[in-house]
Design an enzyme around this catalytic site. Sequence first.
Site, mmCIF file in Angstrom:
data_model
loop_
_atom_site.group_PDB
_atom_site.id
_atom_site.type_symbol
_atom_site.label_atom_id
_atom_site.label_comp_id
_atom_site.label_asym_id
_atom_site.label_seq_id
_atom_site.Cartn_x
_atom_site.Cartn_y
_atom_site.Cartn_z
ATOM 1 N N THR A 64 4.159 1.882 2.459
ATOM 2 C CA THR A 64 5.486 1.975 1.840
ATOM 3 C C THR A 64 6.294 3.072 2.506
ATOM 4 O O THR A 64 7.446 2.869 2.928
ATOM 5 C CB THR A 64 5.353 2.239 0.328
ATOM 6 O OG1 THR A 64 4.773 1.081 -0.281
ATOM 7 C CG2 THR A 64 6.701 2.528 -0.310
ATOM 8 N N GLY A 119 0.826 -1.194 0.000
ATOM 9 C CA GLY A 119 0.000 0.000 0.000
ATOM 10 C C GLY A 119 0.863 1.247 0.000
ATOM 11 O O GLY A 119 2.049 1.211 0.348
ATOM 12 N N CYS A 120 0.257 2.359 -0.374
ATOM 13 C CA CYS A 120 1.014 3.599 -0.491
ATOM 14 C C CYS A 120 1.447 4.138 0.875
ATOM 15 O O CYS A 120 2.632 4.420 1.091
ATOM 16 C CB CYS A 120 0.209 4.645 -1.261
ATOM 17 S SG CYS A 120 -1.480 4.872 -0.675
ATOM 18 N N TYR A 121 0.510 4.273 1.819
ATOM 19 C CA TYR A 121 0.895 4.760 3.144
ATOM 20 C C TYR A 121 1.918 3.832 3.804
ATOM 21 O O TYR A 121 2.901 4.298 4.379
ATOM 22 C CB TYR A 121 -0.330 4.881 4.057
ATOM 23 C CG TYR A 121 -1.258 6.031 3.759
ATOM 24 C CD1 TYR A 121 -0.787 7.337 3.690
ATOM 25 C CD2 TYR A 121 -2.623 5.817 3.586
ATOM 26 C CE1 TYR A 121 -1.653 8.404 3.447
ATOM 27 C CE2 TYR A 121 -3.496 6.876 3.349
ATOM 28 C CZ TYR A 121 -3.008 8.166 3.276
ATOM 29 O OH TYR A 121 -3.868 9.208 3.047
#
Lengths: 335, 335, 335, 335
Positions: A150, A146-148
């Site tokens: 990472t 996921g972006c957060y």
Amino acid sequence: MTTNVGIVGFRGYSGMELERLLTAHAGVTPWLLEHRTDISHAPQPIGHRAAERIPCTPEAVAGAGLSLVFLATPPEVSMELAPALLASGAKVVDLSGAFRLHPAAAYERWYKQAHTQPALLEEAVYGLPEFYRASAAKARLLSNPGCYPTAANLALRPLVRAGLIDRDAGVVCDAKSGVSGAGRKPSLKTAFGEVAENFSAYSFSEHRHVPEVLEHSGLDEHAFNFTAHLLPVHRGILETLYFRALGLRDAGDLLENYLDAYRGEPFVRIYPAGAVPDLHSVVRTNFCDIGVHYQAASRRATVVVAIDNLVKGAAGQAIQNMNLMLGLPETEGLL
Amino acid sequence: MTTNVGIVGFRGYSGMELERLLTAHAGVTPWLLEHRTDISHAPQPIGHRAAERIPCTPEAVAGAGLSLVFLATPPEVSMELAPALLASGAKVVDLSGAFRLHPAAAYERWYKQAHTQPALLEEAVYGLPEFYRASAAKARLLSNPGCYPTAANLALRPLVRAGLIDRDAGVVCDAKSGVSGAGRKPSLKTAFGEVAENFSAYSFSEHRHVPEVLEHSGLDEHAFNFTAHLLPVHRGILETLYFRALGLRDAGDLLENYLDAYRGEPFVRIYPAGAVPDLHSVVRTNFCDIGVHYQAASRRATVVVAIDNLVKGAAGQAIQNMNLMLGLPETEGLL
Amino acid sequence: MTTNVGIVGFRGYSGMELERLLTAHAGVTPWLLEHRTDISHAPQPIGHRAAERIPCTPEAVAGAGLSLVFLATPPEVSMELAPALLASGAKVVDLSGAFRLHPAAAYERWYKQAHTQPALLEEAVYGLPEFYRASAAKARLLSNPGCYPTAANLALRPLVRAGLIDRDAGVVCDAKSGVSGAGRKPSLKTAFGEVAENFSAYSFSEHRHVPEVLEHSGLDEHAFNFTAHLLPVHRGILETLYFRALGLRDAGDLLENYLDAYRGEPFVRIYPAGAVPDLHSVVRTNFCDIGVHYQAASRRATVVVAIDNLVKGAAGQAIQNMNLMLGLPETEGLL
Amino acid sequence: MTTNVGIVGFRGYSGMELERLLTAHAGVTPWLLEHRTDISHAPQPIGHRAAERIPCTPEAVAGAGLSLVFLATPPEVSMELAPALLASGAKVVDLSGAFRLHPAAAYERWYKQAHTQPALLEEAVYGLPEFYRASAAKARLLSNPGCYPTAANLALRPLVRAGLIDRDAGVVCDAKSGVSGAGRKPSLKTAFGEVAENFSAYSFSEHRHVPEVLEHSGLDEHAFNFTAHLLPVHRGILETLYFRALGLRDAGDLLENYLDAYRGEPFVRIYPAGAVPDLHSVVRTNFCDIGVHYQAASRRATVVVAIDNLVKGAAGQAIQNMNLMLGLPETEGLL
């Protein structure tokens, strides 16, 4: 001689970014796999040569000789498509949350739906190359982070491992994301009139990215306080992390720890004392940038970490993983 | 019959907002006091009747019969102008930081310049009406609070007083402000090309608003971790506050404490459990809006507080204070 | 083996874009020439390897073996620097307006300052490759076109040449530009608070880009009505052109004329009937995109043309010209 | 003693603006009429007192004693609701296009749907007070003008009437609008990611606002060239109008004509020679601002006109009309 790879979900923001980056990648040729056609593309000039489109079926995938398929789809679609694509012989990089949490019960707690592919969940490799490079290279089914998480994990894990965080006081992660993180499907929440000249907190500790951070950073749920905010920008994530430090003399000690942890890493950059990254530092790049602030008297540490949510937080990291899985240079198409 | 009041610094964002709000105020007539003329106004249509302009001198102030003057000026200019204006018989509301910190040594530590008016500093009243209404009403020289401290103190002080914050674990204040907080004087930091599609952390615990929060909230420096961020919006401040709570059963307890603290207050609004304000909730209003999130198992509490930095964080609160000082209804011109 | 080239003005938006594009260009190595240092750069991560910096002197240019220097400077600085750089043996691509208008009197009328290098003005080649490719390739001093004229001339010249415009009724060019067109030097006009949520007409037929359009399109001053507007975006120009057409049956005829004129051109793209480009079509590319609308009954034609003002309108076109001047493939580093 | 008025469509941007303005209006009390509930409101603080909600039925309207109802609805909904509301005794101000074009065949040509209320269409009064004040005051069913036509007609009609426009060369209207003009219903076209940092032409001479301009300005279709563009702002319309002038000596003549035409008008403002309005001049006001540019040698005239599409272009003008219809002061609640 390039390798053929496919993109499902090429009309969403992550899928569009995959197409953009893969078109410029010297080692692969992208194909677009038609699955659902609910969002339209922008008009194209005469003579524009887009990537070729084929149906998203095992036969078409095999016929086109695709070695790897990206799923830039919602988790329920990824669970539906992954088995047949794998059976057709292609490797799969899934950008959804379908294969990120273990065991299936964890998925069901955080995503509020049943997991229909528990065997594949077992097999899937979590593809954060800075931590799991070797297993990513061998994966048949890779789950792209996921972006957060990472950003949060790249900032937190080296500190947790080095014992620099006072877990008793806890860690705060104040996370801010651009609107593309919410996808391209129209909704009131992402309408221009609601987002522009606005800023809002939209999710707290119940956000489904929280368990991903906990699992890979080594923090426990009680010690982690997270809020997700929506920024009036298209791209980019910036997280400000706060904790009480153990065993540090100054900001230099903190930076040294990061420099040690990420020596030789092509996509993690550390800022000198007194400087922190902003969104412009990372937008349209695969970099994860980290800077720190430290007050020795009170042992209060602040870490600022920034990525482009569509690149290192999605398509770029997926390509970094693809490069590992296909034996290509890890930075190919990403610098 | 209205009272005449003056504005110094009417070409800056706070001063423009004062003119806008005072023009619609039924009890006063604004005059513009020319001090420096380095920033130009927008063109005006034929026949436009702006407020009258006079020089910023004690004679002109006395001649116009101004009862009160707003200083929307940098602190060094406020220190320069305040004595003569007061001597001319006008009350003064200063929107700069010149008279906010006591003693003079504190000013000098945080503002990095000498305080040239220590006697006036002694006399100045800190004008946060929700806490200091009675003394504001009697002030001759009123110091209008900073924008970040207004939001932070309205959110923190009732919790500190009720003993709901575990001071040992500390409080994090992740603060985000629109660009108008940096003033109207052109600079690279506030240029469109640097701010749009960007987001940055620009100041940490050394921010000069930190001591204002500590003094009025009752927290001590070691327990308070602050970061200021720049949002790509013109107006608005949103602060996300994190702490470990003491003695709470659920979010309802937290809300109850706020509702008790602010019962009858015209400009503080509390949100029901599950809801928090965003910038659109407060922009162009004098409201301070507060919402909460609470996880009982881990005692992690999050408070979201929002104001318009130019209204409750500057011009609106200055007018609220003016209303008290002139004996006008406190909400006049602000609803 | 790459060619060394220099950039003067690398802290402005055009110069930053030159550095960005040239760093990824396979045929050249960029050097940064220090001339004035009034605008600061963003902080950089540890280990960041920027292009090398040298003084902007003929000796340093010769010492570094620079074959070509870009001047991303105001016109008065370009006039000051060009002679010595040329004398040192380097070719020069000037991105300012210093060498765009002939004769010197025209420069003086529109730029309101004396031209100090009339001999160089005589020599300079106007570098719009789609029209003047052969002479650009032989230039020693190349004058890179203005941003508005690049779009306007690419849209207008083929129509004027084919006699499709009724000159008696005239041509309207309603031009809109992003803020980066005004440069990176801070000013109230480009401050976030003045530009965001705003839109303004800021210049009419007296804009210094008007004579550039007239000279290369073949229109005369009486027949051309121009207004420049400021968009709240960082990059991009979109111009909407209006005229009464001669000899057209339908939109297809108009498109056919463009397709004929630009057959084989790598950077001009024509849209099918019913479609027009927007800023997103061209931003961060060197493309000039053109679409049309036509009402046969009233012979009213509308042309929409879009470019990125920093790429095809500045740095990209400058590199396209550099490629021609250095004998490199014209599209190198630009696709 | 206030008059009760109702709003249908109070969750759209025009309806929200009506509620905002009417809440501050001293002469009326707004009621919200529930018709469809597909778009949600923002969360509200505890104790927030919104306007009262009742069903949108003739009985409820009669029961609440509503004297007038605003329809901020799509045209097909307005045609459906207007007859019964009128029958219940309320006057109706319709903000849709349902009753703007005569005869029904014109509606059907431009709106591409049948007109189901031709008798009401016959009765409806077009409510542009600067031109039709007397008939607006007597209307039972008032049709509130479109946003683009309000600006275009206020700018064009005095020129057409005075014979200042060379109709042979034609008039160009290059129109730009903020996103709120497209309504609050989510769509890809109004999503943040598609609009921010973008600018696009989205409609040409087939826009349904074109016949409204022609009918009230006195121009004919062949002489009018219109393009509608989407600006990355929430509110505001700016139109740049181009024509060849007849009988003018200079810009002063043009301004004089406007000053004569609008003498005494409270909501039309003319700018001095050399100045034009921008969006910030008019946003959140009911003003229509006009400025001009003129080149005598070529007789080329340019007019810049700006309004807030949600105020003078919708809710504000609807209230101006309501004031006339209810016998209240025309500017009440609008200054």
